[in-house]
Design an enzyme around this catalytic site. Structure first.
Site, PDB file in Angstrom:
ATOM      1  CG  ASN A 143      -0.642   5.491   2.605  1.00 17.37           C
ATOM      2  OD1 ASN A 143      -0.911   5.967   1.502  1.00 17.37           O
ATOM      3  ND2 ASN A 143       0.506   4.888   2.850  1.00 17.37           N
ATOM      4  CD  GLU A 194       5.666   4.488  -2.510  1.00 23.83           C
ATOM      5  OE1 GLU A 194       5.908   3.344  -2.053  1.00 23.83           O
ATOM      6  OE2 GLU A 194       4.801   5.228  -2.046  1.00 23.83           O
ATOM      7  CB  CYS A 211       4.456   1.748   1.314  1.00 23.61           C
ATOM      8  SG  CYS A 211       4.963   3.448   0.961  1.00 23.61           S
ATOM      9  CD  GLU A 222       5.785   9.539  -5.893  1.00 24.04           C
ATOM     10  OE1 GLU A 222       4.810   9.793  -6.614  1.00 24.04           O
ATOM     11  OE2 GLU A 222       5.699   9.049  -4.762  1.00 24.04           O
TER      12      GLU A 222
END
Length: 822
Positions: A168, A265, A299, A479
């Site tokens: 994505n 993640e 997400c 992150e």
């Protein structure tokens, strides 16, 4: 040339781009796979046509990439932070200059709109620029210790890191993972999603152009098999993964076999809570942003929209009107606000969720159907109309599972307590959001939402300065932000002794080393000749001996080692004597530290000797056993391994390449003698050690008023020891496994001096060790009671040989009492 793809992008349009260049990158160049089997077609989402072929990397290619990265890491990690920063700033500059072309290629490969792609590229170069700024600031901590000593920490690179990206945000994720890794001095091997393999190699070329060492950022293409090879590779130090929960679990499992740290993640099913006091127009915009960004393929999207019942009608009316107005079509046109989904199978999956929701009772207010744009070239694209579902319940599939498409589920709620409970009733925890004018409520709700990120009166805002990551099954690690440096580096502690150990400057010697030199009996046992052993010099000698052995100067090293063994043992003898006769001048730190220093040197020598490939050597070392209920089992194990409990003094003969019959016969005689007199000698040792232990424990538990403040402080901070407790006895005296039990095999005759509670598991320490000095033919020594007056071979106060394996437990015991660790 690799750059030709970007060169043609200004004139490119949807359906015109074809990628033919190799998509792998290591050693500073694109690499074509050796074998072109198992190629997978990569589709342009907007048209459905084949964009290129993705050839997965096998084991050979993965090895080449990782070796290339490791070679680059060795160079890059030695550069100063400011040097790395300059290169990374150049990377950011190049991306900024080429943002439009990179964004266009991203759209062709991913299907999102050009408007969003441009933002993604901007975030990418901002991330690299941000961590370039941090590269020169990485530092440790300085800690001042007593006596002029100090400690400091170093933040060091991990090595070769693996990044596994999602489809994505192909270019942005590659930047998010590589920027902090490279800033810390690591190298990275990046595997993009097999559905979006095109733009990661563009980033690799830019890194190369900016001046990083060849191989610092490598790209390997492939699917699950390639990812498995990366996770299992022994030269990989860390894995960072973005993707689904099931795949994340597999990545964590594979990485755990090599004890590799991972950052995960993963997916989400995030709640968005809209209170009745919100600014409605802003809340509607936030809901659209939380559900339809990147065709809903994000997400952290807030796909569970909880709206307070009083404003539900107004909210639904406005959100449906805005959703119907979203332009869907050619993603390269600036007016388009929703592009194509990533693939045909994924489109069918999302449409399946909508059908399932209708079967479970949800009401489709708009969208949820395949969309066919008017442009003929887009008829094969993977488009759908954005969907809003009403009448949803918490137990519906569309509310519980991640759809990863443009589907919004709207649910009513009444109270704050109720909605918090419902919002947290999920296995995910990536993000959350709340819209309200009540600032107190906003912070209260944010505190109680179980998610890694909480947006207040906005949604899907991701500045690179703030960390991003999830709770629960949405992963762990972060992150972006400063904290990510901790996930791409490791901390080393360095402790520095600055005291001058010369006799002229004894006042500067730290307390724990003030007795680092001892008087000991010289090798000549007939005359008492005190001499000083300097422990640090001894350590240097041992190090020198090790170097000599590495240079294969065996004869010299054997003689030197034998001499060192004798010297250390004698020093230990005198220290036991000192404990019994001069304890008034000693404090616990002195006792423990000095004993650890000397026994540690002896342990080092024995380890050095043991490294030789001589099977017979184990028959000549001290075999200590911890006094425990398992002693018989331990002894049986040693017997099975043909390791005798009693043995003779270590002599240089152990390195002989051919068996010496004379030595073997001597071993048999010594073993027989040990079996015969072992219990008697052990009993004497027990008596001496128990007396010593009792004296030391009594003094520790009952310090005199005039004892220095340090000993009193030690006692105050530590629990009282019970001399009747074996474990406390071992820990307090800090002898550990070294002064442990060792008894001869077989039954002990009734009435024998070796029989009784001391030999049958009572709260005592027992040890029979290898032989005595040159005048003690039997060879059975150890810390025994002094010889009777007139007996030859041992002077009053001489306690015999000390075990060589004290170091392990003595360090833990002395560490707990050490003044630095209180």
């Amino acid at each position: 040339m690799p750059q030709s793809i970007l060169d043609i992008m200004p004139e490119a349009s949807t359906g015109t781009v074809q990628v033919t260049d190799p998509l792998n990158f290591w050693d500073g160049k694109r690499v074509k796979p050796k074998q072109e089997k198992n190629a997978e077609p990569v589709f342009e989402p907007a048209t459905g046509r084949v964009l290129c072929q993705m050839i997965p990397c096998g084991e050979d290619e993965v090895n080449q990439a990782i070796k290339s990265a490791h070679a680059a890491y060795l160079k890059w990690s030695k550069m100063a932070g400011m040097e790395r920063a300059r290169v990374m700033l150049e990377v950011a500059r190049i991306i900024r200059e080429r943002r439009e072309n990179i964004a266009k290629l991203e759209v062709v490969n991913n299907g999102k709109t050009i408007t969003e792609a441009l933002v993604d590229i901007d975030i990418a170069w901002q991330c690299i620029e941000y961590y370039a700024g941090m590269a020169g600031t990485l530092a440790g901590q300085h800690v001042q210790l007593p006596g002029g000593s100090f400690a400091y920490t170093r933040r060091e690179a991990l090595g070769v890191c693996v990044g596994i990206g999602a489809w994505n945000y192909p270019f942005q994720i590659a930047s998010w993972k590589s920027a902090p890794a490279l800033a810390c001095g690591n190298a990275m091997v990046f595997k993009p999603s097999p559905m979006t393999p095109v733009t990661a190699v563009i980033l690799a070329e830019i890194y190369k152009e900016a001046g990083v060492p060849d191989g610092l950022f490598c790209v390997v293409q492939g699917g699950a098999e390639t990812g498995t090879l990366l996770c299992h590779h022994p030269m990989v130090a860390k894995v960072s993964f973005t993707g689904s929960v099931p795949t994340g679990k597999k990545v964590m499992e594979m990485s755990s076999k090599g004890v590799k740290p991972v950052t995960l993640e993963l997916g989400g099913k995030s709640p968005l809570i809209i209170f009745k006091d919100c600014e409605l127009e802003n809340a509607v915009k936030g809901a659209l942003m939380a559900n339809f960004l990147t065709q809903g393929q994000v997400c952290c999207n807030g796909t569970r929209v909880y709206v307070q019942r009083e404003i539900m009608p107004q909210f639904l009316a406005e959100v449906v009107k805005r959703t119907k107005a979203i332009p869907v079509g050619d993603p390269l046109l600036e007016g388009t606000r929703m592009g194509a989904l990533i693939s045909k199978p994924h489109l069918e999956k999302v449409l399946g969720f909508v059908s399932q929701a209708k079967k479970e009772g949800a009401k489709v207010l708009c969208g949820g159907e395949p969309f066919v744009p008017s442009d003929p070239k887009l008829k094969g694209g993977y488009f759908m109309s954005p969907c809003v579902l009403d009448d949803c319940r918490d137990d519906m599939t569309c509310v519980k599972e991640e759809i990863f498409g443009p589907v919004m589920s709207v649910l009513p709620f009444d109270t704050e307590e109720e909605v918090l409970q419902r919002a947290n009733d999920t296995t995910f925890g990536l993000a959350s959001g709340v819209f309200t004018r009540d600032i107190s409520r906003a912070h209260r709700v944010a505190e109680n939402l179980e998610a890694g990120t909480c947006f207040i009166n906005n949604y899907n805002i991701s500045p690179v300065e703030v960390p991003f990551g999830g709770y629960k099954m949405s992963g762990f690690g972060r992150e972006n932000g400063q904290v990510t440096i901790e996930y791409y580096s490791q901390l080393k502690t360095v402790v520095v002794e600055m005291g001058d150990r010369s006799e002229k400057n004894t006042d500067r010697i730290p307390h724990c080393f003030q007795d680092a030199s001892f008087y000991f009996d010289s090798v000549d046992r007939e005359v008492l000749q005190p001499a000083v052993v300097d422990v640090s010099s001894l350590a240097c000698s041992v190090s020198s001996t090790m170097q000599q052995r590495e240079e294969k100067q065996l004869e010299t090293s054997v003689e030197s080692l034998a001499s060192r063994v004798a010297h250390v043992k004698n020093a230990l003898h005198s220290f036991i004597y000192k404990l019994e006769n001069e304890y008034e001048r000693l404090t616990w730190p002195q006792v423990l530290d000095n004993f650890a220093l000397l026994s540690g040197q002896l342990n080092t020598i024995n380890k050095l000797l043991k490294n030789e490939k001589t099977p017979s050597f184990r028959n000549q070392v001290i075999i200590p056993l911890l006094l425990s209920p398992d002693r018989d089992e331990d002894l049986a194990k040693l017997t099975e391994q043909r390791v005798p409990v009693f043995s003779h003094e270590i002599v240089p003969d152990y390195l002989r390449t051919k068996p010496d019959p004379e030595v073997e016969e001597q071993e048999k005689q010594l073993s027989a003698e040990a079996t015969r007199i072992g219990p008697e000698v052990a009993q004497k040792q027990i008596q001496t050690l128990n007396k010593l232990c009792s004296n030391l424990l009594e003094k520790l538990n009952n310090p005199r008023e005039d004892r220095d403040a340090e000993s009193a402080a030690i006692r105050q901070n530590k629990p009282s020891f019970n001399p009747a407790d074996t474990n406390a006895l071992v820990g307090a005296v800090a002898f550990g496994k070294g002064l442990s039990k060792c008894r001869p095999p077989g039954q002990v005759a009734p009435g024998h001096p070796g029989q009784g509670p001391m030999m049958s598991g009572g709260p005592t320490l027992q040890q029979v060790t290898i032989g005595g000095g040159s005048s003690q033919q039997a060879g059975i020594g150890g810390p025994v009671a002094p010889q009777q007056q007139g007996q030859p071979g041992r002077r009053p106060g001489e306690l015999g040989k000390m075990p060589s394996s004290i170091k392990t437990n003595i360090k833990s015991a002395s560490g707990s009492m050490h003044p630095y660790n209180r």
